[in-house]
Design a protein around this motif. Structure first.
Motif, PDB file in Angstrom:
ATOM      1  N   LYS A  68       0.655  -1.342   0.091  1.00  0.00           N
ATOM      2  CA  LYS A  68       0.018   0.206  -0.117  1.00  0.00           C
ATOM      3  C   LYS A  68       0.895   1.257   0.317  1.00  0.00           C
ATOM      4  O   LYS A  68       1.264   1.602   1.055  1.00  0.00           O
ATOM      5  CB  LYS A  68      -0.960  -0.027   1.302  1.00  0.00           C
ATOM      6  CG  LYS A  68      -1.918  -1.177   1.140  1.00  0.00           C
ATOM      7  CD  LYS A  68      -2.897  -1.208   2.268  1.00  0.00           C
ATOM      8  CE  LYS A  68      -3.659  -2.509   1.906  1.00  0.00           C
ATOM      9  NZ  LYS A  68      -4.328  -2.880   3.217  1.00  0.00           N
ATOM     10  N   PRO A  69       1.164   1.656  -1.221  1.00  0.00           N
ATOM     11  CA  PRO A  69       2.193   2.952  -1.307  1.00  0.00           C
ATOM     12  C   PRO A  69       1.400   4.021  -1.016  1.00  0.00           C
ATOM     13  O   PRO A  69       1.206   4.695  -1.979  1.00  0.00           O
ATOM     14  CB  PRO A  69       2.658   2.577  -2.753  1.00  0.00           C
ATOM     15  CG  PRO A  69       1.657   1.780  -3.481  1.00  0.00           C
ATOM     16  CD  PRO A  69       0.734   1.141  -2.468  1.00  0.00           C
ATOM     17  N   GLY A  70       1.353   4.762   0.062  1.00  0.00           N
ATOM     18  CA  GLY A  70       0.741   5.803   0.367  1.00  0.00           C
ATOM     19  C   GLY A  70      -0.746   5.863   0.183  1.00  0.00           C
ATOM     20  O   GLY A  70      -1.170   4.835  -0.273  1.00  0.00           O
ATOM     21  N   LEU A 102      13.831   0.903  -9.036  1.00  0.00           N
ATOM     22  CA  LEU A 102      14.148  -0.143  -8.016  1.00  0.00           C
ATOM     23  C   LEU A 102      15.421  -1.021  -8.785  1.00  0.00           C
ATOM     24  O   LEU A 102      16.331  -1.307  -7.992  1.00  0.00           O
ATOM     25  CB  LEU A 102      13.052  -1.093  -7.538  1.00  0.00           C
ATOM     26  CG  LEU A 102      13.431  -2.212  -6.604  1.00  0.00           C
ATOM     27  CD1 LEU A 102      13.883  -1.780  -5.326  1.00  0.00           C
ATOM     28  CD2 LEU A 102      12.302  -3.085  -6.353  1.00  0.00           C
ATOM     29  N   ALA A 103      15.061  -1.518  -9.997  1.00  0.00           N
ATOM     30  CA  ALA A 103      15.935  -2.373 -10.413  1.00  0.00           C
ATOM     31  C   ALA A 103      17.514  -1.678 -10.733  1.00  0.00           C
ATOM     32  O   ALA A 103      18.457  -2.335 -10.383  1.00  0.00           O
ATOM     33  CB  ALA A 103      15.676  -2.810 -11.776  1.00  0.00           C
ATOM     34  N   LYS A 104      17.255  -0.501 -11.047  1.00  0.00           N
ATOM     35  CA  LYS A 104      18.491   0.522 -11.157  1.00  0.00           C
ATOM     36  C   LYS A 104      19.272   0.482  -9.972  1.00  0.00           C
ATOM     37  O   LYS A 104      20.456   0.219  -9.747  1.00  0.00           O
ATOM     38  CB  LYS A 104      18.287   2.029 -11.729  1.00  0.00           C
ATOM     39  CG  LYS A 104      18.042   1.830 -13.235  1.00  0.00           C
ATOM     40  CD  LYS A 104      18.151   3.435 -13.451  1.00  0.00           C
ATOM     41  CE  LYS A 104      16.878   4.235 -12.966  1.00  0.00           C
ATOM     42  NZ  LYS A 104      16.839   5.488 -13.911  1.00  0.00           N
ATOM     43  N   MET A 155      13.998 -12.471  -5.958  1.00  0.00           N
ATOM     44  CA  MET A 155      13.260 -12.008  -7.234  1.00  0.00           C
ATOM     45  C   MET A 155      11.813 -11.707  -6.892  1.00  0.00           C
ATOM     46  O   MET A 155      11.419 -12.179  -5.862  1.00  0.00           O
ATOM     47  CB  MET A 155      13.217 -12.980  -8.179  1.00  0.00           C
ATOM     48  CG  MET A 155      14.669 -13.426  -8.880  1.00  0.00           C
ATOM     49  SD  MET A 155      14.594 -14.742 -10.235  1.00  0.00           S
ATOM     50  CE  MET A 155      13.848 -13.947 -11.533  1.00  0.00           C
ATOM     51  N   LEU A 156      11.285 -10.697  -7.661  1.00  0.00           N
ATOM     52  CA  LEU A 156       9.969 -10.158  -7.576  1.00  0.00           C
ATOM     53  C   LEU A 156       9.174 -10.417  -8.774  1.00  0.00           C
ATOM     54  O   LEU A 156       9.512 -10.275  -9.615  1.00  0.00           O
ATOM     55  CB  LEU A 156       9.792  -8.778  -6.891  1.00  0.00           C
ATOM     56  CG  LEU A 156      10.717  -8.335  -6.082  1.00  0.00           C
ATOM     57  CD1 LEU A 156      10.788  -6.834  -5.743  1.00  0.00           C
ATOM     58  CD2 LEU A 156      10.457  -8.766  -4.497  1.00  0.00           C
ATOM     59  N   ARG A 192      11.671  -0.755  -0.428  1.00  0.00           N
ATOM     60  CA  ARG A 192      12.153   0.239  -1.382  1.00  0.00           C
ATOM     61  C   ARG A 192      11.108   0.309  -2.535  1.00  0.00           C
ATOM     62  O   ARG A 192      11.170   1.435  -2.963  1.00  0.00           O
ATOM     63  CB  ARG A 192      13.418  -0.375  -1.972  1.00  0.00           C
ATOM     64  CG  ARG A 192      14.565  -0.678  -0.961  1.00  0.00           C
ATOM     65  CD  ARG A 192      15.304   0.904  -0.946  1.00  0.00           C
ATOM     66  NE  ARG A 192      16.546   0.473  -0.071  1.00  0.00           N
ATOM     67  CZ  ARG A 192      17.648   1.028  -0.151  1.00  0.00           C
ATOM     68  NH1 ARG A 192      18.101   1.410  -1.180  1.00  0.00           N
ATOM     69  NH2 ARG A 192      18.658   0.813   0.670  1.00  0.00           N
ATOM     70  N   LEU A 193      10.359  -0.772  -3.130  1.00  0.00           N
ATOM     71  CA  LEU A 193       9.358  -0.632  -4.097  1.00  0.00           C
ATOM     72  C   LEU A 193       8.280   0.166  -3.442  1.00  0.00           C
ATOM     73  O   LEU A 193       7.813   1.045  -4.350  1.00  0.00           O
ATOM     74  CB  LEU A 193       9.169  -2.024  -4.370  1.00  0.00           C
ATOM     75  CG  LEU A 193       7.815  -1.861  -5.478  1.00  0.00           C
ATOM     76  CD1 LEU A 193       8.543  -1.152  -6.701  1.00  0.00           C
ATOM     77  CD2 LEU A 193       7.573  -3.189  -5.883  1.00  0.00           C
ATOM     78  N   GLU A 194       7.982   0.154  -2.475  1.00  0.00           N
ATOM     79  CA  GLU A 194       6.709   0.900  -1.705  1.00  0.00           C
ATOM     80  C   GLU A 194       7.387   2.370  -1.774  1.00  0.00           C
ATOM     81  O   GLU A 194       6.496   3.253  -2.087  1.00  0.00           O
ATOM     82  CB  GLU A 194       6.401   0.655  -0.278  1.00  0.00           C
ATOM     83  CG  GLU A 194       5.389  -0.569  -0.182  1.00  0.00           C
ATOM     84  CD  GLU A 194       4.894  -0.954   1.064  1.00  0.00           C
ATOM     85  OE1 GLU A 194       3.715  -1.314   1.344  1.00  0.00           O
ATOM     86  OE2 GLU A 194       5.876  -0.860   1.977  1.00  0.00           O
ATOM     87  N   ALA A 195       8.505   2.751  -1.585  1.00  0.00           N
ATOM     88  CA  ALA A 195       9.105   4.124  -1.597  1.00  0.00           C
ATOM     89  C   ALA A 195       9.070   4.720  -2.674  1.00  0.00           C
ATOM     90  O   ALA A 195       8.593   5.663  -3.333  1.00  0.00           O
ATOM     91  CB  ALA A 195      10.489   4.224  -0.627  1.00  0.00           C
ATOM     92  N   LYS A 196       9.452   3.741  -3.811  1.00  0.00           N
ATOM     93  CA  LYS A 196       9.294   4.332  -5.283  1.00  0.00           C
ATOM     94  C   LYS A 196       7.896   4.667  -5.739  1.00  0.00           C
ATOM     95  O   LYS A 196       7.831   5.403  -6.443  1.00  0.00           O
ATOM     96  CB  LYS A 196      10.159   3.110  -6.016  1.00  0.00           C
ATOM     97  CG  LYS A 196      11.304   2.643  -5.836  1.00  0.00           C
ATOM     98  CD  LYS A 196      12.391   3.990  -5.923  1.00  0.00           C
ATOM     99  CE  LYS A 196      13.837   3.653  -5.898  1.00  0.00           C
ATOM    100  NZ  LYS A 196      14.878   4.605  -5.971  1.00  0.00           N
ATOM    101  N   LEU A 197       7.031   3.589  -5.336  1.00  0.00           N
ATOM    102  CA  LEU A 197       5.703   3.825  -5.811  1.00  0.00           C
ATOM    103  C   LEU A 197       5.122   5.186  -4.868  1.00  0.00           C
ATOM    104  O   LEU A 197       4.290   5.784  -5.780  1.00  0.00           O
ATOM    105  CB  LEU A 197       4.908   2.634  -5.317  1.00  0.00           C
ATOM    106  CG  LEU A 197       4.884   1.440  -6.282  1.00  0.00           C
ATOM    107  CD1 LEU A 197       4.549   0.160  -5.461  1.00  0.00           C
ATOM    108  CD2 LEU A 197       4.304   1.519  -7.414  1.00  0.00           C
TER     109      LEU A 197
END
Length: 186
Positions: free
Chosen positions: A49-51, A93-95, A109-110, A74-79
């Motif tokens: 739940k990204p924000g 995220l991948a970068k 892996m995701l 980290r993915l949540e933060a990016k979202l």
């Protein structure tokens, strides 16, 4: 990490299936160490739940749990930084995963989806949108992928395809069990 340093953790089959306007992510519950099942009820598919502004995202992970949780945070933060832009968040995220010295050591892996897009994200810097609307990772991933691809032309909906493919993978792969967590995205 070399094979002689890594303790031999195996387990996990995660599949994402997009069919009929729905995307389903399913994962088994088995975690093994060598030839021993350590846990049969692990939950490897989660809702992010990204924000308040971002769409809900479903993610499944294979690999080290602690590493996967780090990546999911980290993915949540990016979202949160790019609401409703799953592709951009995954690429960012991948970068980071590929270039950050700390993140480079993470072994996971995701599979991620927002109900529209479906991606596999790897530590090699890959963000892959699978062909044929099926993505699979983990020890039994290839078995589940083959089964799901064979089932995609059937009358089954996305969830039924994912469940049947996971059952087939569990019958073949000793590192996969039938204790599923299934989440529908969107």
């Amino acid at each position: 990490m070399s094979d002689d340093q890594f303790p031999g953790w195996h387990g996990t089959t995660i599949i994402g299936v997009r069919k009929g306007g729905r995307v389903v992510v399913a994962g088994d519950g088995q975690v093994s160490l060598g030839q021993t099942v350590i846990k049969g009820t692990a939950r490897k598919v989660r809702r992010l739940k990204p924000g308040k502004t971002g769409a809900e995202v479903v993610a499944g992970f294979a690999g080290s749990t602690a590493d996967a949780f780090t990546l999911l945070e980290r993915l949540e933060a990016k979202l949160e930084a790019s609401p409703d832009q799953l592709a951009r968040a995954c690429v960012d995220l991948a970068k980071d995963w590929r270039t950050d010295k700390y993140l480079q050591k993470l072994e996971a892996m995701l599979i991620v989806t927002d109900g529209k897009d479906l991606f596999i994200v790897t530590g090699a810097g890959d963000v892959l949108e699978p062909e044929h609307d099926v993505a699979a990772i983990g020890s039994g991933g290839n078995y589940a992928l083959a089964a799901a691809r064979a089932l995609m032309d059937s009358e089954m909906d996305a969830e039924a395809v994912a469940r049947k493919a996971m059952a087939i993978a569990a019958d073949i792969c000793v590192y996969t069990n039938g204790n599923l967590t299934v989440e529908v995205a969107g």
